[in-house]
Write a protein that holds these residues in place. Structure first.
Motif, PDB file in Angstrom:
ATOM      1  N   ALA A 105      -9.082  -0.353   1.435  1.00  0.00           N
ATOM      2  CA  ALA A 105      -8.315  -1.483   0.897  1.00  0.00           C
ATOM      3  C   ALA A 105      -8.018  -2.442   2.055  1.00  0.00           C
ATOM      4  CB  ALA A 105      -7.020  -0.979   0.266  1.00  0.00           C
ATOM      5  N   PRO A 106      -7.872  -3.723   1.769  1.00  0.00           N
ATOM      6  CA  PRO A 106      -7.677  -4.713   2.853  1.00  0.00           C
ATOM      7  C   PRO A 106      -6.243  -4.721   3.373  1.00  0.00           C
ATOM      8  CG  PRO A 106      -7.688  -5.819   0.729  1.00  0.00           C
ATOM      9  CD  PRO A 106      -7.940  -4.376   0.440  1.00  0.00           C
ATOM     10  N   VAL A 107      -5.870  -3.594   3.975  1.00  0.00           N
ATOM     11  CA  VAL A 107      -4.520  -3.493   4.531  1.00  0.00           C
ATOM     12  C   VAL A 107      -4.532  -3.974   5.977  1.00  0.00           C
ATOM     13  CG1 VAL A 107      -2.627  -1.919   5.110  1.00  0.00           C
ATOM     14  CG2 VAL A 107      -3.969  -1.558   3.020  1.00  0.00           C
TER      15      VAL A 107
ATOM     16  N   LEU B 139      -7.752  11.584   0.077  1.00  0.00           N
ATOM     17  CA  LEU B 139      -8.327  10.411  -0.584  1.00  0.00           C
ATOM     18  C   LEU B 139      -7.443   9.183  -0.385  1.00  0.00           C
ATOM     19  CD1 LEU B 139      -9.680  11.904  -3.941  1.00  0.00           C
ATOM     20  CD2 LEU B 139     -10.996  11.088  -1.971  1.00  0.00           C
ATOM     21  N   THR B 140      -6.125   9.412  -0.360  1.00  0.00           N
ATOM     22  CA  THR B 140      -5.216   8.290  -0.123  1.00  0.00           C
ATOM     23  C   THR B 140      -5.439   7.737   1.280  1.00  0.00           C
ATOM     24  OG1 THR B 140      -3.639   9.506  -1.486  1.00  0.00           O
ATOM     25  CG2 THR B 140      -2.812   7.564  -0.376  1.00  0.00           C
ATOM     26  N   GLY B 141      -5.648   8.649   2.234  1.00  0.00           N
ATOM     27  CA  GLY B 141      -5.939   8.203   3.608  1.00  0.00           C
ATOM     28  C   GLY B 141      -7.209   7.384   3.660  1.00  0.00           C
ATOM     29  N   LEU B 142      -8.249   7.820   2.938  1.00  0.00           N
ATOM     30  CA  LEU B 142      -9.510   7.074   2.898  1.00  0.00           C
ATOM     31  C   LEU B 142      -9.293   5.724   2.219  1.00  0.00           C
ATOM     32  CD1 LEU B 142     -12.608   7.073   3.301  1.00  0.00           C
ATOM     33  CD2 LEU B 142     -12.814   8.122   1.042  1.00  0.00           C
ATOM     34  N   GLY B 143      -8.515   5.755   1.138  1.00  0.00           N
ATOM     35  CA  GLY B 143      -8.239   4.523   0.388  1.00  0.00           C
ATOM     36  C   GLY B 143      -7.565   3.477   1.243  1.00  0.00           C
TER      37      GLY B 143
ATOM     38  N   PRO C 258     -10.269  -1.293  -7.352  1.00  0.00           N
ATOM     39  CA  PRO C 258      -9.206  -1.948  -8.136  1.00  0.00           C
ATOM     40  C   PRO C 258      -7.892  -2.120  -7.365  1.00  0.00           C
ATOM     41  CG  PRO C 258      -9.586   0.294  -8.911  1.00  0.00           C
ATOM     42  CD  PRO C 258     -10.640   0.011  -7.898  1.00  0.00           C
ATOM     43  N   LEU C 259      -7.784  -1.506  -6.191  1.00  0.00           N
ATOM     44  CA  LEU C 259      -6.559  -1.676  -5.407  1.00  0.00           C
ATOM     45  C   LEU C 259      -6.610  -2.940  -4.555  1.00  0.00           C
ATOM     46  CD1 LEU C 259      -6.068   2.000  -4.205  1.00  0.00           C
ATOM     47  CD2 LEU C 259      -4.764   0.784  -5.945  1.00  0.00           C
ATOM     48  N   VAL C 260      -7.815  -3.501  -4.401  1.00  0.00           N
ATOM     49  CA  VAL C 260      -7.983  -4.670  -3.532  1.00  0.00           C
ATOM     50  C   VAL C 260      -7.267  -5.891  -4.109  1.00  0.00           C
ATOM     51  CG1 VAL C 260      -9.675  -6.340  -2.669  1.00  0.00           C
ATOM     52  CG2 VAL C 260     -10.117  -3.891  -2.444  1.00  0.00           C
TER      53      VAL C 260
ATOM     54  N   TRP D 143       0.839  -1.207   0.000  1.00  0.00           N
ATOM     55  CA  TRP D 143       0.000   0.000   0.000  1.00  0.00           C
ATOM     56  C   TRP D 143       0.877   1.262   0.000  1.00  0.00           C
ATOM     57  CZ3 TRP D 143      -4.452   2.119  -0.968  1.00  0.00           C
ATOM     58  CH2 TRP D 143      -4.675   3.411  -0.518  1.00  0.00           C
ATOM     59  N   LEU D 144       1.921   1.236   0.833  1.00  0.00           N
ATOM     60  CA  LEU D 144       2.813   2.399   0.897  1.00  0.00           C
ATOM     61  C   LEU D 144       3.491   2.640  -0.448  1.00  0.00           C
ATOM     62  CD1 LEU D 144       4.498   1.966   4.412  1.00  0.00           C
ATOM     63  CD2 LEU D 144       2.778   3.646   3.721  1.00  0.00           C
TER      64      LEU D 144
END
Lengths: 257, 403
Positions: A184-186, A176-180, A205-207, A72-73
């Motif tokens: 996402a299943p991090v 938005l990145t913080g919300l993302g 699509p990031l999942v 994710w990072l």
């Protein structure tokens, strides 16, 4: 005017490298120290301090978290560094006739290389502590990283261009990145969520790339090849959209910097 | 007007060919202008509000040419260079380049202030395709040419503007582009470095290099360029031989300056005496062209209300009003000749007029016989033609001796 883009990209990448570590005592040592320190914190907090959270099947929670957090990072850092690439290089863009997108590419590529190296290092430590995966899993993880990098590049190209016209965008992208991060299943396994929520998150699509990396490298769970392909398609379409945007609005980019 | 003297834009061997070039900048001062501009660009339309800075530019620059671009601030010179180098995109028309261009635009070729001179040189050299071992071999030469000593490894933000130019020029000198483009570079460095640059450019041109030079210094344009264009309000006002174009430009500047001074107090009296005819070389014309060191015949007729013979003061001034030479009939004890009906005539001759090329004014003041009062003058414009790089207004007789 003909230009040698190859050497220029290399030089821009070298600048990215220096910008990160110039002036610090450890210099490039941070490249190794930072991800290892982050991993140690995760292990301490979720392995010792809050062991109750570490219940994710056979996989220790710090390992589970590391296999989601570092990919994710890689995505989030690349995107956030790319957003301001045009504004940060406005002086150069006004004087040096380079394809402007080169500045975004250098930012994203530089970030992906640094965070990719961190991911490999973390993986080496996790393997030393017992993590096992096979070649198919490694391939799935590699594809997942590639899709995340492509997604970051496409979104950064779009955001960097729009940022020239709408100066508020960088802050919005940060939020938005913080919300993302939470969508996402991090921090969690999607299978633990209610079925409807898990299915809805599957549209993100990031999942799929994150799950491909985690499942592939932990040899647990199903490899989401189909969803990963769909995510790659989305990333490809976003890249095409960014090229179209560049052709339309980026043609006179320098007039608005 | 096209740059016809800079050869036809349709020639195929041009290093740079500019056709119908125009540039309009968007006006984005108000909140929301940028967003609106983005929307219009996405729809394939131009921004709603634009300001035109260049229009209808046609020119071609061929290998071995040296072309100067002159014009006042805001005329569009830097914009034209940026369009040619490719850092700006034309609003209309096109620029075709077939050369490796080395450009020094707005001081320093885009150096990053946070990085050292060495780092910036690496980047600038990479832009010109110079990297790796080739760059390593050239670095000592670049460092020596720049001559900034220990500052080479200091961040560029600690440099003076002259040092930035030194560094930029050193990179250009090392990469030897097919076409060298410089924008006011010579105005910044110290005299020693200016001379060094000029020597380098002279040699570069002698070796077949091509130069596009923007400068406010008419001297530099005349010294380094064979041809020139004068940009005025974003259009080509004149093009051709560097001497002729720069002289026209300089004359225009001087005339404008003179007009600005027109509000100055007018010390002349009116009424009692007036010039009824001012002839130069036998003609009554508003302007006369004369070669350097030519002779000039002046005839002046003055009517005197009280029939008293007048005196005459003749003055030569630069077009900007700077006095060059003045003399009157009383000093030389020259008398007027009565020609009837209260009119008097003077005849005067300048021999081998030593004025340097440029625009001047010949002014004739009637004076009373005592030389105490001046009356309204008549004048004729005088353009001296010729080629000279000497400074000032007149050529003084001189001779170089053995040291």
């Amino acid at each position: 005017m003909r230009l040698a883009s190859g050497p220029v990209l290399r030089e821009l990448l070298a600048r990215e490298w220096r910008e990160r570590y110039q002036g610090s005592v450890l210099g490039a040592g941070w490249l190794a120290l930072l991800p290892l320190a982050q991993l140690a914190v995760l292990a301490f907090v979720f392995g010792t301090l809050l062991p109750a959270r570490a219940s994710t099947g056979a996989l220790p929670y710090p390992t589970f978290l590391a296999l989601g957090l570092f990919p994710w990072l890689l995505f989030a850092n690349a995107l956030n560094r790319g957003v301001t690439a045009y504004l940060d290089n406005a002086g150069l863009i006004a004087r040096v006739p380079l394809p402007a997108s080169l500045y975004v590419h250098a930012r994203v590529l530089g970030s992906v290389v640094v965070d990719g190296a961190g991911l490999v290092l973390v993986l080496a430590v996790l393997v030393a502590f017992g993590l096992r995966f096979d070649m198919t899993g490694a391939l799935a993880a590699l594809c997942g990283v590639a899709v995340l990098a492509l997604m970051a590049l496409a979104l950064a190209r779009i955001a960097a261009l729009v940022q020239v016209f709408v100066r508020d965008l960088a802050a919005v992208v940060g939020q938005l990145t913080g919300l993302g991060f939470f969508l996402a299943p991090v921090l969690y396994e999607r299978a633990q969520l209610p079925a409807s929520t898990a299915e809805a998150l599957g549209w993100n699509p990031l999942v799929a790339p994150i799950e491909a990396i985690r499942h592939g490298l932990s040899a647990q769970g199903e490899l989401p090849w189909g969803a990963l392909g769909a995510a790659a398609l989305v990333a490809g379409l976003l890249l095409i959209a960014s090229i179209g945007l560049q052709r339309r609005a980026g043609r006179h980019l320098e007039d608005f910097l | 007007m096209t740059a016809d003297a800079v050869r036809g834009a349709t020639s195929t061997d041009a290093l740079v060919r500019v056709e119908g070039l125009a540039k309009r900048y968007p006006v984005v001062g108000a909140r929301g202008d940028r967003l609106a501009a983005l929307g219009r660009l996405l729809l394939g339309r131009a921004p709603r509000r634009e300001v035109e800075v260049l229009a209808g530019i046609d020119l071609a620059v061929h290998r071995g040419q040296s072309l100067g671009i002159v014009g006042e601030n805001g005329a569009g010179k830097s914009t034209l260079l940026k369009l040619i180098t490719g850092t700006l995109t034309p609003s209309a028309g096109r620029v075709v380049t077939t050369a490796r261009i080395g450009a020094l635009l707005e001081l320093g070729a885009g150096f990053h202030p946070e990085y050292s001179g060495r780092d910036n040189v690496r980047m600038a050299a990479a832009i010109h395709g110079l990297a790796g071992e080739a760059l390593a071999a050239k670095l000592p030469e670049i460092e020596a040419f720049a001559g900034i000593g220990r500052y080479f490894d200091e961040p560029v933000k600690h440099y003076s503007s002259g040092m930035v130019v030194r560094l930029g020029f050193a990179v250009i000198a090392a990469t030897r582009p097919d076409l060298l483009i410089t924008d006011e570079v010579l105005a910044v460095g110290d005299e020693h470095f200016q001379k060094k640059c000029i020597r380098w450019i002279d040699q570069y041109l002698a070796d077949g290099g091509t130069l596009l030079l923007v400068s406010h210094s008419v001297y530099h344009v005349q010294k380094l360029c064979r041809q020139a264009i004068w940009l005025k309000d974003g259009r080509i006002e004149a093009s051709g031989d560097a001497f002729e174009v720069t002289q026209r430009y300089q004359a225009w500047l001087e005339q404008r300056e003179a007009r600005d001074r027109a509000a100055a107090a007018d010390a002349v009296a009116v009424g009692d005496m007036r010039v009824t005819a001012l002839r130069v070389d036998g003609r009554t014309v508003p302007r006369i062209d004369l070669a350097m060191h030519g002779d000039l015949e002046v005839e002046v007729e003055i009517t005197s209300r009280d029939d008293r013979p007048p005196a005459l003061s003749l003055g030569l001034l630069r077009a900007d009003g700077t006095p060059v030479y003045g003399v009157d009939s009383l000093m030389d004890a020259a008398d007027a000749r009565a020609i009837g009906d209260g009119a008097f005539a003077f005849a005067f001759r300048y021999e081998r007029l030593p004025l340097l090329p440029g625009d001047y004014v010949l002014r004739a003041f009637p004076m009373d016989a005592e030389g105490l009062r001046l009356f309204a003058p008549a004048e004729v414009a005088l353009r001296i033609r010729g080629e000279s790089r000497e400074f000032g207004l007149v050529r003084l007789p001189h001779r170089w001796g053995a040291p």
